[in-house]
Write a protein that holds these residues in place. Structure first.
Motif, PDB file in Angstrom:
ATOM      1  N   ILE A 293      33.072  56.364  42.263  1.00 51.79           N
ATOM      2  CA  ILE A 293      32.346  55.112  42.435  1.00 51.79           C
ATOM      3  C   ILE A 293      31.537  54.837  41.171  1.00 51.79           C
ATOM      4  O   ILE A 293      30.851  55.713  40.662  1.00 51.79           O
ATOM      5  CB  ILE A 293      31.378  55.161  43.637  1.00 51.79           C
ATOM      6  CG1 ILE A 293      32.119  55.573  44.915  1.00 51.79           C
ATOM      7  CG2 ILE A 293      30.698  53.796  43.818  1.00 51.79           C
ATOM      8  CD1 ILE A 293      33.188  54.618  45.349  1.00 51.79           C
TER       9      ILE A 293
ATOM     10  N   GLU B 126      28.750  52.134  39.439  1.00 51.19           N
ATOM     11  CA  GLU B 126      27.810  51.032  39.646  1.00 51.19           C
ATOM     12  C   GLU B 126      27.407  50.500  38.273  1.00 51.19           C
ATOM     13  O   GLU B 126      26.974  51.262  37.408  1.00 51.19           O
ATOM     14  CB  GLU B 126      26.587  51.503  40.434  1.00 51.19           C
ATOM     15  CG  GLU B 126      26.934  51.964  41.843  1.00 51.19           C
ATOM     16  CD  GLU B 126      25.723  52.448  42.634  1.00 51.19           C
ATOM     17  OE1 GLU B 126      24.601  52.461  42.056  1.00 51.19           O
ATOM     18  OE2 GLU B 126      25.887  52.818  43.806  1.00 51.19           O
TER      19      GLU B 126
ATOM     20  N   THR C 287      25.797  47.022  35.840  1.00 49.19           N
ATOM     21  CA  THR C 287      25.138  45.728  35.691  1.00 49.19           C
ATOM     22  C   THR C 287      25.748  45.064  34.473  1.00 49.19           C
ATOM     23  O   THR C 287      25.834  45.673  33.407  1.00 49.19           O
ATOM     24  CB  THR C 287      23.619  45.875  35.485  1.00 49.19           C
ATOM     25  OG1 THR C 287      23.050  46.511  36.634  1.00 49.19           O
ATOM     26  CG2 THR C 287      22.971  44.505  35.305  1.00 49.19           C
TER      27      THR C 287
ATOM     28  N   GLU D  22      31.303  46.009  45.972  1.00 47.63           N
ATOM     29  CA  GLU D  22      30.258  44.996  46.016  1.00 47.63           C
ATOM     30  C   GLU D  22      30.203  44.295  44.666  1.00 47.63           C
ATOM     31  O   GLU D  22      30.391  44.917  43.622  1.00 47.63           O
ATOM     32  CB  GLU D  22      28.880  45.624  46.300  1.00 47.63           C
ATOM     33  CG  GLU D  22      28.691  46.120  47.722  1.00 47.63           C
ATOM     34  CD  GLU D  22      27.271  46.617  47.958  1.00 47.63           C
ATOM     35  OE1 GLU D  22      26.324  45.933  47.545  1.00 47.63           O
ATOM     36  OE2 GLU D  22      27.121  47.702  48.549  1.00 47.63           O
TER      37      GLU D  22
ATOM     38  N   ARG E 154      25.711  42.508  39.565  1.00 43.59           N
ATOM     39  CA  ARG E 154      25.647  43.923  39.917  1.00 43.59           C
ATOM     40  C   ARG E 154      26.931  44.268  40.661  1.00 43.59           C
ATOM     41  O   ARG E 154      27.252  43.657  41.675  1.00 43.59           O
ATOM     42  CB  ARG E 154      24.407  44.218  40.762  1.00 43.59           C
ATOM     43  CG  ARG E 154      23.127  44.141  39.945  1.00 43.59           C
ATOM     44  CD  ARG E 154      21.871  44.331  40.775  1.00 43.59           C
ATOM     45  NE  ARG E 154      20.688  44.334  39.934  1.00 43.59           N
ATOM     46  CZ  ARG E 154      20.124  43.253  39.407  1.00 43.59           C
ATOM     47  NH1 ARG E 154      20.641  42.057  39.659  1.00 43.59           N
ATOM     48  NH2 ARG E 154      19.061  43.348  38.645  1.00 43.59           N
TER      49      ARG E 154
ATOM     50  N   ARG F 127      29.753  47.282  42.190  1.00 39.66           N
ATOM     51  CA  ARG F 127      30.082  48.642  42.605  1.00 39.66           C
ATOM     52  C   ARG F 127      31.590  48.687  42.773  1.00 39.66           C
ATOM     53  O   ARG F 127      32.157  47.955  43.588  1.00 39.66           O
ATOM     54  CB  ARG F 127      29.382  49.039  43.903  1.00 39.66           C
ATOM     55  CG  ARG F 127      29.522  50.543  44.139  1.00 39.66           C
ATOM     56  CD  ARG F 127      28.478  51.104  45.083  1.00 39.66           C
ATOM     57  NE  ARG F 127      28.944  51.075  46.448  1.00 39.66           N
ATOM     58  CZ  ARG F 127      28.383  50.393  47.422  1.00 39.66           C
ATOM     59  NH1 ARG F 127      27.343  49.643  47.176  1.00 39.66           N
ATOM     60  NH2 ARG F 127      28.840  50.430  48.646  1.00 39.66           N
TER      61      ARG F 127
ATOM     62  N   ASN G  78      25.049  52.048  35.530  1.00 33.25           N
ATOM     63  CA  ASN G  78      23.885  52.485  36.290  1.00 33.25           C
ATOM     64  C   ASN G  78      24.107  53.852  36.928  1.00 33.25           C
ATOM     65  O   ASN G  78      23.197  54.677  36.982  1.00 33.25           O
ATOM     66  CB  ASN G  78      23.551  51.466  37.392  1.00 33.25           C
ATOM     67  CG  ASN G  78      23.216  50.104  36.836  1.00 33.25           C
ATOM     68  OD1 ASN G  78      22.618  49.985  35.772  1.00 33.25           O
ATOM     69  ND2 ASN G  78      23.616  49.052  37.543  1.00 33.25           N
ATOM     70  N   ARG G  79      25.350  54.068  37.388  1.00 30.83           N
ATOM     71  CA  ARG G  79      25.624  55.319  38.092  1.00 30.83           C
ATOM     72  C   ARG G  79      27.126  55.516  38.224  1.00 30.83           C
ATOM     73  O   ARG G  79      27.854  54.569  38.491  1.00 30.83           O
ATOM     74  CB  ARG G  79      24.968  55.278  39.479  1.00 30.83           C
ATOM     75  CG  ARG G  79      24.994  56.587  40.246  1.00 30.83           C
ATOM     76  CD  ARG G  79      24.369  56.387  41.618  1.00 30.83           C
ATOM     77  NE  ARG G  79      24.413  57.598  42.420  1.00 30.83           N
ATOM     78  CZ  ARG G  79      24.289  57.639  43.736  1.00 30.83           C
ATOM     79  NH1 ARG G  79      24.102  56.514  44.411  1.00 30.83           N
ATOM     80  NH2 ARG G  79      24.347  58.775  44.411  1.00 30.83           N
TER      81      ARG G  79
ATOM     82  N   GLY H 216      29.905  51.396  51.761  1.00 35.04           N
ATOM     83  CA  GLY H 216      30.548  50.880  50.569  1.00 35.04           C
ATOM     84  C   GLY H 216      31.897  51.514  50.305  1.00 35.04           C
ATOM     85  O   GLY H 216      32.782  50.896  49.721  1.00 35.04           O
TER      86      GLY H 216
END
Length: 221
Positions: A4, A6, A8, A104, A113, A115, A141-142, A153
């Motif tokens: 996964i 994440e 921005t 997302e 943003r 995911r 971000n991650r 998610g």
């Protein structure tokens, strides 16, 4: 194991930059994106909050999206279908190039943003390389492996959809015989019955798409 990510990204890296700038108080939530053999992408997205007239005027003049058509108008938002032209390089084409799945994608003001779920770390690296080669800006971000099978998610659920399903389950909405109505659950969440019904319907659709129709994998790999 799947990965996964994440991120921005600026609005220029996804689409609808002018639309978001013209209506910064609005939130755009991408529900799904369909790819066509012609190279175009068809995003389905929800618009929530703000001035709809200003939004419609802005999106009609936005070169990064075309044919924006409202499909469902509900109390908590409006569902649109549109087209991303194939000559507009964006994260949308980057994630398709690597076979990733959008879990997302929320745009507001000047940023998105995201995911995304990738099959493995090699696909994440390919995503990085594709973005860098095409000048697509992004901030990581991650990056992580999913550890909980109950994470909404992971199954394509938005936080609101997961909240609705959990609230309905805990209230006894799925019990047989059923003693709790949709209206009871809606009251507990402080939303309209119509909004809750649509949220649960979309959540059920995402669960079927992401759980019952996924390809099996070899656990030994």
């Amino acid at each position: 194991m799947s990965v996964i990510g994440e991120f921005t990204v600026p609005s220029t890296a996804v689409a609808m930059e002018r639309t978001l700038a013209a209506a910064p108080e609005m939130t755009i939530e991408i529900e799904r994106v369909i790819a066509h053999a012609s190279g175009t992408l068809t995003p389905y997205f929800w618009i929530r909050g703000g001035d709809m007239d200003r939004f419609e005027s802005a999106i009609a003049e936005d070169p990064s999206v075309s044919d924006a058509t409202p499909l469902d108008v509900l109390d908590d938002g409006t569902l649109y279908r549109a087209t991303w032209p194939p000559d507009v390089e964006s994260v949308g084409y980057a994630y398709l190039q690597t076979g990733a799945t959008i879990l997302e994608a929320t745009g507001r003001d000047d940023a998105w943003r995201l995911r995304l779920r990738f099959d493995d770390h090699d696909d994440v690296s390919e995503f990085y390389e594709h973005c860098e080669a095409n000048g697509i800006e992004f901030e990581v971000n991650r990056i992580y492996n999913p550890t909980s099978p109950k994470a909404g998610g992971q199954f394509g659920l938005t936080p609101k959809q997961q909240e609705a399903l959990v609230a309905a389950l805990e209230a006894g909405f799925y019990d047989v015989p059923q003693d709790v109505t949709m209206a009871d659950v809606a009251d507990a969440l402080d939303v309209t019955q119509q909004a809750l019904s649509e949220r649960i319907r979309r959540a059920h659709g995402n669960l079927v798409s992401n759980v019952l129709t996924v390809q099996e994998f070899d656990a030994s790999e």
